[in-house]
Design a protein around this motif. Structure first.
Motif, PDB file in Angstrom:
ATOM      1  N   GLU A  10    -100.005-109.227  -6.895  1.00 58.16           N
ATOM      2  CA  GLU A  10     -99.458-108.396  -6.126  1.00 58.16           C
ATOM      3  C   GLU A  10     -98.213-108.626  -5.799  1.00 58.16           C
ATOM      4  O   GLU A  10     -97.037-107.944  -5.819  1.00 58.16           O
ATOM      5  CB  GLU A  10    -100.185-108.249  -4.787  1.00 58.16           C
ATOM      6  CG  GLU A  10     -99.604-107.304  -3.598  1.00 58.16           C
ATOM      7  CD  GLU A  10    -100.404-106.964  -2.648  1.00 58.16           C
ATOM      8  OE1 GLU A  10    -100.468-105.980  -2.034  1.00 58.16           O
ATOM      9  OE2 GLU A  10    -100.883-108.130  -2.156  1.00 58.16           O
ATOM     10  N   GLU A  11     -97.960-110.101  -5.487  1.00 54.75           N
ATOM     11  CA  GLU A  11     -96.418-110.628  -5.385  1.00 54.75           C
ATOM     12  C   GLU A  11     -95.581-110.214  -6.484  1.00 54.75           C
ATOM     13  O   GLU A  11     -94.396-109.790  -6.492  1.00 54.75           O
ATOM     14  CB  GLU A  11     -96.455-111.986  -5.206  1.00 54.75           C
ATOM     15  CG  GLU A  11     -95.077-112.656  -5.069  1.00 54.75           C
ATOM     16  CD  GLU A  11     -94.359-112.279  -3.508  1.00 54.75           C
ATOM     17  OE1 GLU A  11     -93.393-112.746  -3.506  1.00 54.75           O
ATOM     18  OE2 GLU A  11     -95.148-111.930  -2.916  1.00 54.75           O
ATOM     19  N   TRP A  12     -96.197-110.482  -7.901  1.00 56.52           N
ATOM     20  CA  TRP A  12     -95.435-109.972  -8.880  1.00 56.52           C
ATOM     21  C   TRP A  12     -94.875-108.599  -9.063  1.00 56.52           C
ATOM     22  O   TRP A  12     -93.742-108.288  -9.531  1.00 56.52           O
ATOM     23  CB  TRP A  12     -96.143-110.546 -10.090  1.00 56.52           C
ATOM     24  CG  TRP A  12     -95.698-110.309 -11.465  1.00 56.52           C
ATOM     25  CD1 TRP A  12     -94.454-110.969 -12.041  1.00 56.52           C
ATOM     26  CD2 TRP A  12     -96.214-109.325 -12.306  1.00 56.52           C
ATOM     27  NE1 TRP A  12     -94.468-110.237 -13.599  1.00 56.52           N
ATOM     28  CE2 TRP A  12     -95.386-109.410 -13.777  1.00 56.52           C
ATOM     29  CE3 TRP A  12     -97.267-108.627 -12.458  1.00 56.52           C
ATOM     30  CZ2 TRP A  12     -95.768-108.607 -14.663  1.00 56.52           C
ATOM     31  CZ3 TRP A  12     -97.575-107.569 -13.586  1.00 56.52           C
ATOM     32  CH2 TRP A  12     -96.658-107.704 -14.553  1.00 56.52           C
ATOM     33  N   LEU A  13     -95.691-108.128  -8.563  1.00 56.61           N
ATOM     34  CA  LEU A  13     -95.586-106.318  -8.586  1.00 56.61           C
ATOM     35  C   LEU A  13     -94.756-105.852  -7.654  1.00 56.61           C
ATOM     36  O   LEU A  13     -93.594-105.432  -7.774  1.00 56.61           O
ATOM     37  CB  LEU A  13     -96.857-105.551  -8.377  1.00 56.61           C
ATOM     38  CG  LEU A  13     -97.872-105.568  -9.821  1.00 56.61           C
ATOM     39  CD1 LEU A  13     -99.272-105.004  -9.323  1.00 56.61           C
ATOM     40  CD2 LEU A  13     -97.404-104.702 -10.898  1.00 56.61           C
ATOM     41  N   ASN A  14     -94.898-106.478  -6.458  1.00 54.63           N
ATOM     42  CA  ASN A  14     -93.715-106.142  -5.190  1.00 54.63           C
ATOM     43  C   ASN A  14     -92.501-106.711  -5.717  1.00 54.63           C
ATOM     44  O   ASN A  14     -91.510-106.102  -5.506  1.00 54.63           O
ATOM     45  CB  ASN A  14     -94.227-106.718  -3.995  1.00 54.63           C
ATOM     46  CG  ASN A  14     -95.363-106.496  -3.365  1.00 54.63           C
ATOM     47  OD1 ASN A  14     -96.210-106.855  -2.532  1.00 54.63           O
ATOM     48  ND2 ASN A  14     -96.023-104.960  -3.728  1.00 54.63           N
ATOM     49  N   ARG A  15     -92.293-107.716  -6.393  1.00 51.56           N
ATOM     50  CA  ARG A  15     -91.013-108.173  -6.839  1.00 51.56           C
ATOM     51  C   ARG A  15     -90.259-107.309  -7.738  1.00 51.56           C
ATOM     52  O   ARG A  15     -88.988-107.405  -7.770  1.00 51.56           O
ATOM     53  CB  ARG A  15     -90.971-109.716  -7.058  1.00 51.56           C
ATOM     54  CG  ARG A  15     -91.283-110.635  -6.063  1.00 51.56           C
ATOM     55  CD  ARG A  15     -91.280-112.259  -6.665  1.00 51.56           C
ATOM     56  NE  ARG A  15     -91.394-112.893  -5.152  1.00 51.56           N
ATOM     57  CZ  ARG A  15     -91.357-114.122  -5.209  1.00 51.56           C
ATOM     58  NH1 ARG A  15     -90.499-114.848  -6.219  1.00 51.56           N
ATOM     59  NH2 ARG A  15     -91.682-114.948  -4.330  1.00 51.56           N
ATOM     60  N   GLN A  16     -91.155-106.641  -8.370  1.00 50.37           N
ATOM     61  CA  GLN A  16     -90.511-105.504  -9.456  1.00 50.37           C
ATOM     62  C   GLN A  16     -90.211-104.351  -8.541  1.00 50.37           C
ATOM     63  O   GLN A  16     -89.787-103.323  -9.241  1.00 50.37           O
ATOM     64  CB  GLN A  16     -91.471-105.298 -10.627  1.00 50.37           C
ATOM     65  CG  GLN A  16     -91.683-106.495 -11.447  1.00 50.37           C
ATOM     66  CD  GLN A  16     -92.820-106.467 -12.329  1.00 50.37           C
ATOM     67  OE1 GLN A  16     -92.550-105.570 -13.250  1.00 50.37           O
ATOM     68  NE2 GLN A  16     -93.857-107.089 -12.071  1.00 50.37           N
ATOM     69  N   GLY A  17     -90.576-104.303  -7.456  1.00 50.99           N
ATOM     70  CA  GLY A  17     -90.373-102.927  -6.604  1.00 50.99           C
ATOM     71  C   GLY A  17     -91.211-102.001  -6.573  1.00 50.99           C
ATOM     72  O   GLY A  17     -91.356-101.113  -6.001  1.00 50.99           O
ATOM     73  N   TYR A  18     -92.612-102.452  -6.920  1.00 47.12           N
ATOM     74  CA  TYR A  18     -93.647-101.466  -6.814  1.00 47.12           C
ATOM     75  C   TYR A  18     -94.294-101.675  -5.261  1.00 47.12           C
ATOM     76  O   TYR A  18     -94.376-102.659  -4.668  1.00 47.12           O
ATOM     77  CB  TYR A  18     -95.067-102.067  -7.699  1.00 47.12           C
ATOM     78  CG  TYR A  18     -94.601-101.591  -9.021  1.00 47.12           C
ATOM     79  CD1 TYR A  18     -95.055-100.617  -9.655  1.00 47.12           C
ATOM     80  CD2 TYR A  18     -94.064-102.714  -9.907  1.00 47.12           C
ATOM     81  CE1 TYR A  18     -94.856-100.025 -10.874  1.00 47.12           C
ATOM     82  CE2 TYR A  18     -93.998-102.203 -11.348  1.00 47.12           C
ATOM     83  CZ  TYR A  18     -94.185-101.129 -11.697  1.00 47.12           C
ATOM     84  OH  TYR A  18     -94.273-100.720 -12.979  1.00 47.12           O
ATOM     85  N   PHE A  19     -94.775-100.618  -4.757  1.00 48.02           N
ATOM     86  CA  PHE A  19     -95.502-100.308  -3.365  1.00 48.02           C
ATOM     87  C   PHE A  19     -96.965-100.571  -3.930  1.00 48.02           C
ATOM     88  O   PHE A  19     -97.544-100.009  -4.835  1.00 48.02           O
ATOM     89  CB  PHE A  19     -95.400 -99.281  -2.924  1.00 48.02           C
ATOM     90  CG  PHE A  19     -93.880 -98.872  -2.372  1.00 48.02           C
ATOM     91  CD1 PHE A  19     -93.432 -99.654  -0.997  1.00 48.02           C
ATOM     92  CD2 PHE A  19     -92.951 -98.373  -3.119  1.00 48.02           C
ATOM     93  CE1 PHE A  19     -92.117 -99.327  -0.476  1.00 48.02           C
ATOM     94  CE2 PHE A  19     -91.699 -98.357  -2.720  1.00 48.02           C
ATOM     95  CZ  PHE A  19     -91.240 -98.634  -1.405  1.00 48.02           C
ATOM     96  N   THR A  20     -97.638-101.508  -3.318  1.00 49.46           N
ATOM     97  CA  THR A  20     -99.164-101.882  -3.684  1.00 49.46           C
ATOM     98  C   THR A  20     -99.983-101.594  -2.358  1.00 49.46           C
ATOM     99  O   THR A  20     -99.560-101.775  -1.165  1.00 49.46           O
ATOM    100  CB  THR A  20     -99.099-103.131  -4.198  1.00 49.46           C
ATOM    101  OG1 THR A  20     -98.612-104.081  -3.254  1.00 49.46           O
ATOM    102  CG2 THR A  20     -98.294-103.358  -5.296  1.00 49.46           C
ATOM    103  N   ILE A  21    -101.084-101.211  -2.817  1.00 53.65           N
ATOM    104  CA  ILE A  21    -102.624-101.498  -2.051  1.00 53.65           C
ATOM    105  C   ILE A  21    -103.538-102.214  -2.961  1.00 53.65           C
ATOM    106  O   ILE A  21    -103.752-102.067  -4.204  1.00 53.65           O
ATOM    107  CB  ILE A  21    -103.264-100.061  -1.874  1.00 53.65           C
ATOM    108  CG1 ILE A  21    -102.369 -99.143  -1.406  1.00 53.65           C
ATOM    109  CG2 ILE A  21    -104.553-100.087  -0.886  1.00 53.65           C
ATOM    110  CD1 ILE A  21    -102.636 -97.329  -1.409  1.00 53.65           C
ATOM    111  N   ARG A  22    -104.114-103.226  -1.993  1.00 54.44           N
ATOM    112  CA  ARG A  22    -104.791-104.266  -2.539  1.00 54.44           C
ATOM    113  C   ARG A  22    -106.374-104.102  -1.916  1.00 54.44           C
ATOM    114  O   ARG A  22    -106.413-104.110  -0.917  1.00 54.44           O
ATOM    115  CB  ARG A  22    -104.399-105.554  -2.768  1.00 54.44           C
ATOM    116  CG  ARG A  22    -105.191-106.836  -3.050  1.00 54.44           C
ATOM    117  CD  ARG A  22    -104.421-108.010  -3.542  1.00 54.44           C
ATOM    118  NE  ARG A  22    -103.750-108.496  -2.402  1.00 54.44           N
ATOM    119  CZ  ARG A  22    -104.175-109.526  -1.586  1.00 54.44           C
ATOM    120  NH1 ARG A  22    -105.458-109.943  -2.018  1.00 54.44           N
ATOM    121  NH2 ARG A  22    -103.645-109.927  -0.574  1.00 54.44           N
ATOM    122  N   GLY A  23    -107.225-104.370  -2.976  1.00 55.05           N
ATOM    123  CA  GLY A  23    -108.773-104.466  -2.347  1.00 55.05           C
ATOM    124  C   GLY A  23    -109.163-103.172  -1.726  1.00 55.05           C
ATOM    125  O   GLY A  23    -109.720-103.279  -0.827  1.00 55.05           O
TER     126      GLY A  23
END
Length: 178
Positions: A10-23
């Motif tokens: 998730e951190e890797w995706l966020n740093r690329q500018g992705y908004f995420t939902i986990r779990g």
């Protein structure tokens, strides 16, 4: 380990500018990560990412086919024929990525195309990964993601998983003699 690996991804995706939902919980099912961002051409990039972070795997990612389990085979049996492996992978891909309720949720969140991606660490069978990939699932390696977090620069300097990345970075300095 699984939750930590998900947090790193998730951190890797966020740093690329992705908004995420986990779990995301869906009854007894779960979606590990959904990620969306706008690319440079103004289109949304939507990713469905599942994470398997075994360190010492004793079985396959997929299970023995349901039909074989009915006759008494253990779901995680490590002994499988090629046919059982292929059927088990097909059932696993359906359960993790293709279920109609998961597809419906993703369509409600964003109506575009979603990629299907699997992040793995150590696996019992590279052949199983090839079979998973043959279903259109992109395979990513956790060690490459961790290495990227330590070495690469990103759109965003850090997000909620920054402490874990700092620990990884600190460990790499210790190993490298810095």
């Amino acid at each position: 380990m699984a939750l930590l690996a998900e947090e790193i991804v998730e951190e890797w995706l966020n740093r690329q500018g992705y908004f995420t939902i986990r779990g995301i919980k869906m009854g007894v099912q779960e979606i590990d990560l959904l990620a969306v961002k706008w690319n440079t051409s103004g289109k949304a990039e939507c990713r469905h990412v599942e994470v398997q972070a075994s360190i010492r795997p004793v079985s396959y990612i997929s299970q023995v086919p349901k039909e074989d389990q009915k006759s008494g085979r253990a779901a995680n049996s490590a002994k499988r024929s090629q046919e059982e492996l292929e059927q088990g992978v097909a059932e696993w891909v359906e359960k993790k990525f293709r279920r109609s309720d998961k597809k419906a949720l993703m369509a409600k969140l964003w109506g575009g195309e979603w990629s299907s991606e699997l992040v793995v660490n150590v696996v019992k069978s590279e052949e199983e990964l090839k079979l998973i990939a043959s279903h259109g699932i992109k395979i990513l390696r956790l060690n490459e993601i961790v290495s990227s977090l330590v070495k690469d620069s990103f759109v965003i300097g850090s997000a909620s998983g920054a402490d874990i990345v700092d620990l990884i970075r600190m460990g790499s300095h210790v190993e490298g003699g810095a």
